[in-house]
Motif scaffolding. Structure first.
Motif, PDB file in Angstrom:
ATOM      1  N   LEU A 374     -11.677  -2.363 -11.846  1.00  0.00           N
ATOM      2  CA  LEU A 374     -10.982  -3.342 -11.013  1.00  0.00           C
ATOM      3  C   LEU A 374     -11.195  -3.047  -9.526  1.00  0.00           C
ATOM      4  N   VAL A 375     -11.217  -1.761  -9.177  1.00  0.00           N
ATOM      5  CA  VAL A 375     -11.502  -1.409  -7.778  1.00  0.00           C
ATOM      6  C   VAL A 375     -12.911  -1.856  -7.421  1.00  0.00           C
ATOM      7  N   ALA A 376     -13.855  -1.585  -8.302  1.00  0.00           N
ATOM      8  CA  ALA A 376     -15.244  -1.959  -8.027  1.00  0.00           C
ATOM      9  C   ALA A 376     -15.398  -3.458  -7.844  1.00  0.00           C
ATOM     10  N   GLY A 377     -14.662  -4.230  -8.628  1.00  0.00           N
ATOM     11  CA  GLY A 377     -14.756  -5.686  -8.522  1.00  0.00           C
ATOM     12  C   GLY A 377     -13.866  -6.295  -7.475  1.00  0.00           C
ATOM     13  N   GLY A 378     -13.021  -5.491  -6.844  1.00  0.00           N
ATOM     14  CA  GLY A 378     -12.110  -6.018  -5.830  1.00  0.00           C
ATOM     15  C   GLY A 378     -11.006  -6.895  -6.392  1.00  0.00           C
ATOM     16  N   HIS A 379     -10.638  -6.672  -7.642  1.00  0.00           N
ATOM     17  CA  HIS A 379      -9.639  -7.524  -8.296  1.00  0.00           C
ATOM     18  C   HIS A 379      -8.243  -6.942  -8.080  1.00  0.00           C
ATOM     19  N   LEU A 380      -7.717  -7.088  -6.878  1.00  0.00           N
ATOM     20  CA  LEU A 380      -6.459  -6.432  -6.520  1.00  0.00           C
ATOM     21  C   LEU A 380      -5.262  -7.042  -7.227  1.00  0.00           C
ATOM     22  N   ASP A 381      -5.294  -8.333  -7.555  1.00  0.00           N
ATOM     23  CA  ASP A 381      -4.161  -8.936  -8.268  1.00  0.00           C
ATOM     24  C   ASP A 381      -3.989  -8.290  -9.632  1.00  0.00           C
ATOM     25  N   ASP A 382      -5.080  -8.114 -10.340  1.00  0.00           N
ATOM     26  CA  ASP A 382      -5.006  -7.467 -11.650  1.00  0.00           C
ATOM     27  C   ASP A 382      -4.774  -5.966 -11.522  1.00  0.00           C
ATOM     28  N   LEU A 383      -5.157  -5.381 -10.391  1.00  0.00           N
ATOM     29  CA  LEU A 383      -4.993  -3.935 -10.226  1.00  0.00           C
ATOM     30  C   LEU A 383      -3.524  -3.549 -10.299  1.00  0.00           C
ATOM     31  N   ALA A 384      -2.637  -4.312  -9.674  1.00  0.00           N
ATOM     32  CA  ALA A 384      -1.206  -3.983  -9.701  1.00  0.00           C
ATOM     33  C   ALA A 384      -0.687  -3.948 -11.134  1.00  0.00           C
ATOM     34  N   LYS A 401      -4.102   8.748  -8.530  1.00  0.00           N
ATOM     35  CA  LYS A 401      -4.705   9.037  -7.221  1.00  0.00           C
ATOM     36  C   LYS A 401      -6.118   9.574  -7.384  1.00  0.00           C
ATOM     37  N   GLU A 402      -6.325  10.468  -8.358  1.00  0.00           N
ATOM     38  CA  GLU A 402      -7.655  11.028  -8.576  1.00  0.00           C
ATOM     39  C   GLU A 402      -8.657   9.954  -9.011  1.00  0.00           C
ATOM     40  N   VAL A 403      -8.201   9.012  -9.841  1.00  0.00           N
ATOM     41  CA  VAL A 403      -9.085   7.912 -10.245  1.00  0.00           C
ATOM     42  C   VAL A 403      -9.504   7.101  -9.031  1.00  0.00           C
ATOM     43  N   LEU A 404      -8.564   6.819  -8.130  1.00  0.00           N
ATOM     44  CA  LEU A 404      -8.882   6.009  -6.951  1.00  0.00           C
ATOM     45  C   LEU A 404      -9.772   6.782  -5.966  1.00  0.00           C
ATOM     46  N   LEU A 405      -9.575   8.091  -5.858  1.00  0.00           N
ATOM     47  CA  LEU A 405     -10.465   8.892  -5.009  1.00  0.00           C
ATOM     48  C   LEU A 405     -11.886   8.892  -5.560  1.00  0.00           C
ATOM     49  N   GLN A 406     -11.998   9.014  -6.886  1.00  0.00           N
ATOM     50  CA  GLN A 406     -13.321   8.941  -7.506  1.00  0.00           C
ATOM     51  C   GLN A 406     -13.955   7.578  -7.252  1.00  0.00           C
ATOM     52  N   ALA A 407     -13.135   6.516  -7.341  1.00  0.00           N
ATOM     53  CA  ALA A 407     -13.648   5.171  -7.102  1.00  0.00           C
ATOM     54  C   ALA A 407     -14.095   5.002  -5.655  1.00  0.00           C
ATOM     55  N   ALA A 408     -13.426   5.706  -4.724  1.00  0.00           N
ATOM     56  CA  ALA A 408     -13.813   5.600  -3.319  1.00  0.00           C
ATOM     57  C   ALA A 408     -15.253   6.051  -3.109  1.00  0.00           C
ATOM     58  N   ILE A 413     -15.330   2.899   0.428  1.00  0.00           N
ATOM     59  CA  ILE A 413     -14.064   3.227   1.077  1.00  0.00           C
ATOM     60  C   ILE A 413     -13.176   1.989   1.255  1.00  0.00           C
ATOM     61  N   PRO A 414     -13.700   0.843   1.741  1.00  0.00           N
ATOM     62  CA  PRO A 414     -12.813  -0.320   1.925  1.00  0.00           C
ATOM     63  C   PRO A 414     -12.149  -0.753   0.616  1.00  0.00           C
ATOM     64  N   ALA A 415     -12.913  -0.792  -0.483  1.00  0.00           N
ATOM     65  CA  ALA A 415     -12.330  -1.202  -1.769  1.00  0.00           C
ATOM     66  C   ALA A 415     -11.248  -0.228  -2.204  1.00  0.00           C
ATOM     67  N   ALA A 419      -7.126  -0.610  -2.691  1.00  0.00           N
ATOM     68  CA  ALA A 419      -6.530  -0.213  -3.970  1.00  0.00           C
ATOM     69  C   ALA A 419      -5.389   0.774  -3.758  1.00  0.00           C
ATOM     70  N   PHE A 420      -5.544   1.706  -2.809  1.00  0.00           N
ATOM     71  CA  PHE A 420      -4.480   2.666  -2.544  1.00  0.00           C
ATOM     72  C   PHE A 420      -3.214   1.968  -2.063  1.00  0.00           C
ATOM     73  N   LYS A 421      -3.354   0.930  -1.256  1.00  0.00           N
ATOM     74  CA  LYS A 421      -2.165   0.203  -0.776  1.00  0.00           C
ATOM     75  C   LYS A 421      -1.418  -0.441  -1.936  1.00  0.00           C
ATOM     76  N   VAL A 422      -2.185  -1.045  -2.843  1.00  0.00           N
ATOM     77  CA  VAL A 422      -1.547  -1.673  -4.012  1.00  0.00           C
ATOM     78  C   VAL A 422      -0.874  -0.614  -4.880  1.00  0.00           C
ATOM     79  N   ALA A 423      -1.602   0.469  -5.156  1.00  0.00           N
ATOM     80  CA  ALA A 423      -1.075   1.504  -6.046  1.00  0.00           C
ATOM     81  C   ALA A 423       0.152   2.183  -5.452  1.00  0.00           C
ATOM     82  N   GLN A 424       0.120   2.410  -4.139  1.00  0.00           N
ATOM     83  CA  GLN A 424       1.249   3.071  -3.486  1.00  0.00           C
ATOM     84  C   GLN A 424       2.531   2.270  -3.675  1.00  0.00           C
ATOM     85  N   GLN A 425       2.444   0.961  -3.510  1.00  0.00           N
ATOM     86  CA  GLN A 425       3.616   0.107  -3.652  1.00  0.00           C
ATOM     87  C   GLN A 425       4.107   0.080  -5.104  1.00  0.00           C
ATOM     88  N   VAL A 426       3.176  -0.058  -6.036  1.00  0.00           N
ATOM     89  CA  VAL A 426       3.564  -0.127  -7.454  1.00  0.00           C
ATOM     90  C   VAL A 426       4.194   1.182  -7.914  1.00  0.00           C
TER      91      VAL A 426
END
Length: 435
Positions: A374-384, A401-408, A413-415, A419-426
């Motif tokens: 989902l990070v790779a595809g930029g699908h932030l709605d489904d990411l939450a 967090k480790e999954v998102l760092l690996q994805a970075a 980095i922008p994707a 994703a970190f902003k979405v994950a942080q809130q959820v």
């Protein structure tokens, strides 16, 4: 007292060895000590058997994720001890074991009492959310709020020693076993099977129980053919602790008058159950009329048509609900119309019924793969939605967090930043304990 293995339970006996066995089953987060006030009177007539749930009360921490598995461990313990037939009284999760015994192993059960019980304990979402909180914050938030769920305000205020005991009982429970027990409650649902409970049953509830209250008790009485209702005034969820004398009196009268004898069928040597047992009276005064049903018992699902391969929709909707939660799935399906309905059916059958159901990866691993994709595809709605699903599937915030760092590294980095902003809130929403 036993030394429990992975397929048995920690237990203790009280009372005369020659007496019939009466089992007392505990609630989630408690130990066999919740029944201490009942034991002196009950052991006048019965050999009382108490047990601890896995990881509770110092019992070995072998998690059991379903009521069926807990019941199998109880029966394995009894088989090892040579106990074949018994009466059973259980509170909350312990009551779920009693209903499971009545439905799957009726030949073992002489009489049943269920306390603070329900054919379905709340919703799966509620218990899986509790598991997320424990996995992230430990048991302290659950322990601090347990007196609010278990006792009336007046009792908690006037009995500080018992209240403190309740808090410490939860704090000393193994977190993994507590989470597994939450999963057992999340998946427990016998609403469609109550009519098959054939043993005399007492349904006992505290009048002020806000967890599984009189409404749930009346649903049980309406569905179980040979059931009686007893409402204990001035008590909440942990009614054997809050009103011990009243509960003891009700149990003694029920098990004294409604102990269904087994007999041996001469041709097979098997224990059989007599038909049409006499309905017991719980008091010397006239009994109230049987309560009318207040909830409709869900009918058994119709079998899938024969198509040469299993219908994946039912499997898919079950897994989809377990991973994403009832609320999200209900909302998504309600929004579907004639145009989008076929897509939702395809998604349920093949994404959830086939791919998520494959044995090659566990759900934690599938969540990791899904988040990265989902990070790779930029699908932030489904990411939450899938961040919440990952927490329900057992990933911790640190692992996410480790999954998102690996994805970075591999997705950019922008994707990953988005994703970190979405994950942080959820994660903040999902892991903050309720006050």
């Amino acid at each position: 007292m036993s030394e429990s293995s992975s397929n048995t339970l920690q237990y203790r006996f009280d009372g005369p060895e020659e007496a019939p066995v009466l089992i007392l089953g505990p609630s989630l987060g408690t130990t066999w000590h919740m029944w201490d006030r009942q034991v002196p009177e009950l052991t006048r007539q019965w050999r009382v058997f108490r047990f601890d749930l896995p990881g509770h009360g110092g019992a070995p921490a072998y998690p059991a994720g379903s009521v069926t598995e807990l019941t199998q461990r109880l029966l394995a313990t009894l088989d090892r001890l040579g106990v074949q037939r018994f009466g059973y009284a259980g509170c909350a999760l312990g009551a779920g074991l009693g209903l499971e015994l009545a439905l799957r192993h009726p030949e073992r059960l002489a009489s049943l009492a269920v306390i603070a019980a329900s054919p379905r304990f709340g919703t799966a979402d509620e218990f899986r959310q509790r598991g997320v909180i424990v996995r992230t914050n430990g048991l302290d938030p659950i322990a601090r709020t347990s007196p609010d769920r278990w006792f009336t305000n007046g009792f908690a205020a006037t009995q500080p020693a018992i209240t403190d005991w309740a808090v410490q009982m939860v704090r000393t429970t193994d977190p993994g076993c507590y989470i597994a027990a939450c999963e057992a409650l999340a998946s427990f649902d016998v609403r469609a099977e109550l009519g098959r409970v054939g043993v005399p049953t007492l349904v006992l509830v505290g009048s002020d129980d806000q967890v599984t209250g009189p409404a749930e008790a009346r649903t049980l009485v309406a569905g179980i053919p040979d059931a009686r209702l007893a409402v204990v005034p001035g008590a909440s969820h942990l009614v054997p602790v809050e009103q011990p004398a009243a509960v003891t009196d009700l149990l003694v009268r029920h098990f004294s008058t409604a102990w269904q004898p087994g007999y041996v069928e001469s041709s097979t040597g098997q224990i059989a159950i007599p038909a049409a047992p006499v309905k017991p009276a719980l008091a010397d005064r006239p009994q109230p009329r049987q309560p009318a049903p207040i909830a409709e018992i869900a009918p058994a699902a119709a079998p899938a048509p024969e198509t040469g391969r299993p219908d994946l929709y039912d499997t898919g909707i079950k897994i989809r609900r377990e991973v994403l939660g009832d609320a999200h799935v209900d909302r998504t399906l309600a929004e579907a119309d004639a145009f989008s309905g076929d897509f939702q059916e395809l998604l349920t059958r093949y994404a959830w019924g086939e791919i998520w159901n494959r044995p090659g990866l566990d759900r934690r691993s599938r969540s990791c793969v899904t988040l990265a994709a989902l990070v790779a595809g930029g699908h932030l709605d489904d990411l939450a939605v899938h961040i919440r699903a990952a927490l329900r599937n057992g990933l911790t915030p640190l692992e996410i967090k480790e999954v998102l760092l690996q994805a970075a590294v591999y997705c950019g980095i922008p994707a990953a930043g988005s994703a970190f902003k979405v994950a942080q809130q959820v994660i903040r929403e999902e892991t903050t304990p309720e006050e």
